[in-house]
Every structure is written in C-alpha cells, then in structure tokens.
Design a protein around this motif. Structure first.
Motif, PDB file in Angstrom:
ATOM      1  N   LYS A 300     -34.283 -38.726  34.786  1.00  0.00           N
ATOM      2  CA  LYS A 300     -35.194 -39.658  34.128  1.00  0.00           C
ATOM      3  C   LYS A 300     -34.530 -40.988  33.810  1.00  0.00           C
ATOM      4  CE  LYS A 300     -37.913 -35.978  31.920  1.00  0.00           C
ATOM      5  NZ  LYS A 300     -38.291 -35.355  30.613  1.00  0.00           N
ATOM      6  N   LEU A 301     -33.311 -41.191  34.304  1.00  0.00           N
ATOM      7  CA  LEU A 301     -32.593 -42.431  34.030  1.00  0.00           C
ATOM      8  C   LEU A 301     -32.712 -43.343  35.237  1.00  0.00           C
ATOM      9  CD1 LEU A 301     -30.784 -43.684  31.765  1.00  0.00           C
ATOM     10  CD2 LEU A 301     -28.808 -42.907  33.092  1.00  0.00           C
ATOM     11  N   ASN A 302     -33.457 -44.423  35.092  1.00  0.00           N
ATOM     12  CA  ASN A 302     -33.716 -45.337  36.194  1.00  0.00           C
ATOM     13  C   ASN A 302     -33.093 -46.703  35.923  1.00  0.00           C
ATOM     14  OD1 ASN A 302     -35.481 -43.427  37.590  1.00  0.00           O
ATOM     15  ND2 ASN A 302     -36.912 -43.812  35.911  1.00  0.00           N
ATOM     16  N   ASN A 303     -32.968 -47.488  36.963  1.00  0.00           N
ATOM     17  CA  ASN A 303     -32.419 -48.829  36.809  1.00  0.00           C
ATOM     18  C   ASN A 303     -33.367 -49.713  36.004  1.00  0.00           C
ATOM     19  OD1 ASN A 303     -30.056 -48.383  38.284  1.00  0.00           O
ATOM     20  ND2 ASN A 303     -31.054 -48.845  40.218  1.00  0.00           N
ATOM     21  N   GLY A 304     -32.768 -50.653  35.267  1.00  0.00           N
ATOM     22  CA  GLY A 304     -33.554 -51.609  34.503  1.00  0.00           C
ATOM     23  C   GLY A 304     -33.330 -51.465  33.007  1.00  0.00           C
ATOM     24  N   VAL A 305     -33.896 -52.390  32.259  1.00  0.00           N
ATOM     25  CA  VAL A 305     -33.812 -52.357  30.798  1.00  0.00           C
ATOM     26  C   VAL A 305     -34.872 -51.400  30.279  1.00  0.00           C
ATOM     27  CG1 VAL A 305     -33.988 -53.724  28.690  1.00  0.00           C
ATOM     28  CG2 VAL A 305     -32.919 -54.708  30.729  1.00  0.00           C
ATOM     29  N   GLN A 306     -34.457 -50.470  29.423  1.00  0.00           N
ATOM     30  CA  GLN A 306     -35.358 -49.396  29.014  1.00  0.00           C
ATOM     31  C   GLN A 306     -34.904 -48.787  27.695  1.00  0.00           C
ATOM     32  OE1 GLN A 306     -34.279 -45.756  31.713  1.00  0.00           O
ATOM     33  NE2 GLN A 306     -33.488 -47.625  32.669  1.00  0.00           N
ATOM     34  N   PRO A 307     -35.782 -48.069  26.997  1.00  0.00           N
ATOM     35  CA  PRO A 307     -35.354 -47.303  25.821  1.00  0.00           C
ATOM     36  C   PRO A 307     -34.633 -46.041  26.257  1.00  0.00           C
ATOM     37  CG  PRO A 307     -37.699 -46.997  26.192  1.00  0.00           C
ATOM     38  CD  PRO A 307     -37.249 -48.010  27.198  1.00  0.00           C
ATOM     39  N   VAL A 308     -33.603 -45.693  25.513  1.00  0.00           N
ATOM     40  CA  VAL A 308     -32.910 -44.416  25.710  1.00  0.00           C
ATOM     41  C   VAL A 308     -32.831 -43.765  24.331  1.00  0.00           C
ATOM     42  CG1 VAL A 308     -30.808 -43.244  26.456  1.00  0.00           C
ATOM     43  CG2 VAL A 308     -31.580 -45.296  27.673  1.00  0.00           C
ATOM     44  N   GLY A 309     -33.656 -42.737  24.118  1.00  0.00           N
ATOM     45  CA  GLY A 309     -33.751 -42.163  22.790  1.00  0.00           C
ATOM     46  C   GLY A 309     -34.254 -43.200  21.805  1.00  0.00           C
ATOM     47  N   ARG A 310     -33.564 -43.323  20.652  1.00  0.00           N
ATOM     48  CA  ARG A 310     -33.986 -44.282  19.628  1.00  0.00           C
ATOM     49  C   ARG A 310     -33.523 -45.702  19.927  1.00  0.00           C
ATOM     50  NH1 ARG A 310     -29.498 -45.705  16.894  1.00  0.00           N
ATOM     51  NH2 ARG A 310     -27.867 -44.167  16.421  1.00  0.00           N
ATOM     52  N   LEU A 311     -32.703 -45.880  20.961  1.00  0.00           N
ATOM     53  CA  LEU A 311     -32.165 -47.201  21.283  1.00  0.00           C
ATOM     54  C   LEU A 311     -33.102 -47.944  22.228  1.00  0.00           C
ATOM     55  CD1 LEU A 311     -28.431 -46.195  21.831  1.00  0.00           C
ATOM     56  CD2 LEU A 311     -29.454 -47.199  19.778  1.00  0.00           C
ATOM     57  N   LYS A 312     -33.347 -49.202  21.931  1.00  0.00           N
ATOM     58  CA  LYS A 312     -34.234 -50.009  22.750  1.00  0.00           C
ATOM     59  C   LYS A 312     -33.408 -50.970  23.608  1.00  0.00           C
ATOM     60  CE  LYS A 312     -37.429 -48.032  20.347  1.00  0.00           C
ATOM     61  NZ  LYS A 312     -38.121 -46.849  20.915  1.00  0.00           N
ATOM     62  N   ASP A 313     -33.993 -51.406  24.704  1.00  0.00           N
ATOM     63  CA  ASP A 313     -33.413 -52.451  25.547  1.00  0.00           C
ATOM     64  C   ASP A 313     -32.009 -52.101  26.028  1.00  0.00           C
ATOM     65  OD1 ASP A 313     -35.723 -53.995  25.162  1.00  0.00           O
ATOM     66  OD2 ASP A 313     -34.903 -54.888  23.347  1.00  0.00           O
ATOM     67  N   VAL A 314     -31.836 -50.868  26.479  1.00  0.00           N
ATOM     68  CA  VAL A 314     -30.575 -50.443  27.080  1.00  0.00           C
ATOM     69  C   VAL A 314     -30.593 -50.835  28.554  1.00  0.00           C
ATOM     70  CG1 VAL A 314     -29.143 -48.454  27.691  1.00  0.00           C
ATOM     71  CG2 VAL A 314     -30.273 -48.555  25.458  1.00  0.00           C
ATOM     72  N   ASP A 315     -29.517 -51.458  29.013  1.00  0.00           N
ATOM     73  CA  ASP A 315     -29.442 -51.952  30.384  1.00  0.00           C
ATOM     74  C   ASP A 315     -28.808 -50.894  31.285  1.00  0.00           C
ATOM     75  OD1 ASP A 315     -29.371 -53.441  32.674  1.00  0.00           O
ATOM     76  OD2 ASP A 315     -27.929 -54.926  31.969  1.00  0.00           O
ATOM     77  N   VAL A 316     -29.573 -50.401  32.249  1.00  0.00           N
ATOM     78  CA  VAL A 316     -29.078 -49.424  33.220  1.00  0.00           C
ATOM     79  C   VAL A 316     -29.032 -50.095  34.581  1.00  0.00           C
ATOM     80  CG1 VAL A 316     -29.441 -47.170  34.292  1.00  0.00           C
ATOM     81  CG2 VAL A 316     -30.124 -47.553  31.902  1.00  0.00           C
ATOM     82  N   SER A 317     -27.853 -50.090  35.192  1.00  0.00           N
ATOM     83  CA  SER A 317     -27.674 -50.708  36.501  1.00  0.00           C
ATOM     84  C   SER A 317     -26.827 -49.798  37.367  1.00  0.00           C
ATOM     85  CB  SER A 317     -27.017 -52.084  36.364  1.00  0.00           C
ATOM     86  OG  SER A 317     -26.804 -52.677  37.635  1.00  0.00           O
ATOM     87  N   GLU A 318     -27.467 -49.174  38.358  1.00  0.00           N
ATOM     88  CA  GLU A 318     -26.784 -48.224  39.236  1.00  0.00           C
ATOM     89  C   GLU A 318     -26.133 -47.109  38.419  1.00  0.00           C
ATOM     90  OE1 GLU A 318     -27.288 -48.175  42.393  1.00  0.00           O
ATOM     91  OE2 GLU A 318     -28.435 -50.036  42.346  1.00  0.00           O
ATOM     92  N   ASP A 319     -24.790 -47.108  38.342  1.00  0.00           N
ATOM     93  CA  ASP A 319     -24.117 -46.007  37.643  1.00  0.00           C
ATOM     94  C   ASP A 319     -23.467 -46.463  36.340  1.00  0.00           C
ATOM     95  OD1 ASP A 319     -22.139 -47.554  38.701  1.00  0.00           O
ATOM     96  OD2 ASP A 319     -21.093 -45.940  39.745  1.00  0.00           O
ATOM     97  N   THR A 320     -24.003 -47.529  35.741  1.00  0.00           N
ATOM     98  CA  THR A 320     -23.462 -48.046  34.488  1.00  0.00           C
ATOM     99  C   THR A 320     -24.597 -48.281  33.491  1.00  0.00           C
ATOM    100  OG1 THR A 320     -21.624 -49.141  35.626  1.00  0.00           O
ATOM    101  CG2 THR A 320     -22.134 -49.893  33.400  1.00  0.00           C
ATOM    102  N   VAL A 321     -24.351 -47.863  32.253  1.00  0.00           N
ATOM    103  CA  VAL A 321     -25.276 -48.110  31.152  1.00  0.00           C
ATOM    104  C   VAL A 321     -24.555 -48.961  30.119  1.00  0.00           C
ATOM    105  CG1 VAL A 321     -26.610 -47.037  29.294  1.00  0.00           C
ATOM    106  CG2 VAL A 321     -26.447 -45.901  31.513  1.00  0.00           C
ATOM    107  N   ILE A 322     -25.191 -50.035  29.662  1.00  0.00           N
ATOM    108  CA  ILE A 322     -24.561 -50.940  28.693  1.00  0.00           C
ATOM    109  C   ILE A 322     -25.358 -50.918  27.395  1.00  0.00           C
ATOM    110  CG2 ILE A 322     -23.933 -53.322  28.181  1.00  0.00           C
ATOM    111  CD1 ILE A 322     -23.387 -53.760  31.108  1.00  0.00           C
TER     112      ILE A 322
END
Length: 339
Positions: A300-322
């Motif tokens: 369920k982890l896709n590329n782009g800015v997205q919520p992850v749990g309670r955290l908003k605007d998490v940046d996912v790019s390929e194999d890195t999450v910031i």
C-alpha cells in the motif's frame, strides 16, 4: 515503487490459489470461517540503545506498532558496533521475523547480514542512516530529512551565528556512519560555495562516546583560542560540546550549534551556551519507520506525497521515504517539543 519481498509475494500467491480452489469446489464443499491474519513481527535496531535520541525513536515506533497491530522488538548493541548489529540480524533471521529495520553503524559491514535477511524473505528497512543499497538489497530507507537540507541548515545556522567568517570545527560521531559522512560532505561544499571566509579545522571523531567528545572539545579549545564556532552533529556530540564550552567559561564567545534533542539541549539554551540548533522529530521518525514498513508489507506504499498513519505529507520516492524538513530550535519554540 518500493519492492515487495519474496516472502510476502509467496504468501499472496498461496492465498490466491487457496481462494481459487475454494471457488471451484462445488455446492457441497464445506464452508469455513475466514482465517485471522497473522500479526507481523518486526525487529527494529538503533545504532545503540540507551541514548535519548533512539529512546525517542522507540517511543514513536511502539506507538505505531500498538496502533497497527505489529509485534515489535526494539533492541540493539550497547555501543556503536556494526559487528554486533550483524550478529543480532542473524539472530532475528533465525527467529523468523517478518520485518527488520536498522539504523546501520556501517553501511558496508552490515550489508551481508541484511542480504541474508532478504534472501530469507524478510522485508528489510533502514532508518536514520542507510546501508549500502546494492550490497544489502534493502527494500526501503526511511530518512528523517534530505541530507542536503540537514547539511545546509547546519552551516547556515553556524554562519549566521559567527557573522559569516571565522574558524570552526565539526564534532561528529561514528567514523563509518553514512548519514554523518554525507552531511559533512554537504556542509563542506556549502561552506566553500557560500561562506568562503569560514575556515574549517579537521573534523573531530569521538564515535558515540560522550566523554571522549567532551575531552576532544576541551583539547581543541585549548589548541585554538581563535575558534569561533563548533558544530556537534550527533545527539551526543552537541551536549558534550556545550558542556565543554560552558566549563571553559567561553559561553557566548564561541557559537555552539549542531544536532540534538530539545530536552537535552534546553539547559544550554537557558545558560546561553547554545542559541540555535537543528533536528527533526525522532518520535515521528520511529513512528514512520514502523508505519511505512507495514504499508510496504501490505503493498500500500506508493510513490508521491501521502499520509502514512497519523503523519501527513510524507514524501515517498521509489525506495526512500522522507519524514520532512529539519526543524530549527531556539528559545522561542523549544518548549513546544517534548523529546
């Protein structure tokens, strides 16, 4: 998109085959209740245990594990030892963990153990610092902030504090820590390109030893009376530097900054030894590591800015999450944070 480990792929295939077989069994086939999903077992390993920074990471990790139904083991070496980390990874492989997350002390020396974990079908995540991506085969790196934003923020705070010119020194941690070495390289480049009148002395490397960091700071203060600024770029180094500067009677004369936790640095803000420092929220980093690993395990982890749990605007790019940009702390906002 982040890779799905082979162990989870096999489970999904088996589940699909089982479903298909049930659908073709005919009306006389017995009905069964749905089988409850197995709870994921996750091992999370800091560079070393027992220090405030990784205690804060553990706090967030346990929050996410409780929220998401994950059985979490949070453990690591007593010292910043890559060999001890590798031995613990092998132990966790033998116990059949589903996910292993690690903050590596050495990106190369832990890589073979992480590769063994991947070959055993375990999802492998790094956080805080990365492993050698090719040698380890790790699935995901959960990064607190981009290396550029951390290195540049540290230098900009230093330059502001010493008026853009003078002599400074960096006090780092473990010599082989990939994140520290990346930040130092970026800091040196930033100084050269934007602050050419700041001279940088050779970096001090006390490893993750606070007593040694204090002594090395005292030594450089004695050897370089002209020193204008010191950067302690680990959560242990900055308070050690601040303590040495305060003990020398030079608080307010030497600009002290770096990376550490608000609860640790607060006394040095109060006595004037530190004016500003940099970090991110390590509680959120721990939370994100567990939550992102769970989403990856569930595809369920896709590329782009997205919520992850309670955290908003998490940046996912390929194999890195910031997690996000670093935070600049000073006396105006430090009381807003409790870690």
């Amino acid at each position: 998109m982040p890779r799905l480990p082979s162990r989870l792929v096999r489970l999904l295939i088996l589940g699909c085959l089982g479903t298909a077989a049930g659908c073709g069994a005919g009306s006389d086939a017995p009905t069964t209740e749905p089988v409850a999903s197995k709870r994921l077992v996750m091992g999370m390993m800091p560079k070393l245990v027992g220090i405030p920074y990784f205690n804060a990471c553990e706090r967030g990790a346990r929050e996410a594990a409780d929220e998401l139904g994950i059985d979490l083991v949070f453990d690591g070496p007593q010292t910043d030892s890559a060999d001890q980390q590798a031995a613990m990874i092998d132990l966790w492989i033998g116990k059949g963990f589903d996910i292993i997350a690690i903050a590596p002390n050495d990106p190369v020396r832990v890589a073979p153990a992480l590769k063994r974990a991947r070959e055993a079908g375990i999802l492998v995540v790094t956080f805080d610092a990365d492993a050698d991506e090719t040698a380890s085969g790790r699935d995901l790196f959960v990064n607190q902030a981009s290396a550029e934003s951390i290195g540049n923020s540290l230098v900009d705070v230093l330059a502001e504090g010493i008026g853009g010119k003078g002599t400074a020194v960096i006090v780092t941690g473990t010599a082989t820590a990939a994140n520290l070495n990346d930040w130092i390289a970026i800091m040196k480049r930033r100084l050269k390109e934007h602050y050419p009148e700041i001279e940088l002395l050779p970096t001090l490397v006390p490893n993750e030893d606070q007593n040694r960091a204090r002594q090395m700071t005292a030594d450089v203060l004695n050897a370089h009376p002209e020193l204008d600024g010191i950067l302690g770029i680990t959560s242990l180094a900055l308070p050690a530097v601040a303590e040495s500067v305060a003990a020398s009677g030079r608080s307010g004369e030497i600009f002290v900054t770096g990376l550490s936790l608000p609860n640790v640095v607060r006394p040095y803000l109060e006595n004037g030894t530190v004016k500003k420092f940099v970090l991110w929220n390590p509680v959120d980093l721990g939370y994100l590591t567990v939550a992102a690993a769970k989403q990856l395990a569930e595809k369920k982890l896709n590329n782009g800015v997205q919520p992850v749990g309670r955290l908003k605007d998490v940046d996912v790019s390929e194999d890195t999450v910031i997690l996000g940009p670093p935070i600049i702390f000073d006396e105006t906002n430090v009381e807003l944070y409790d870690f």
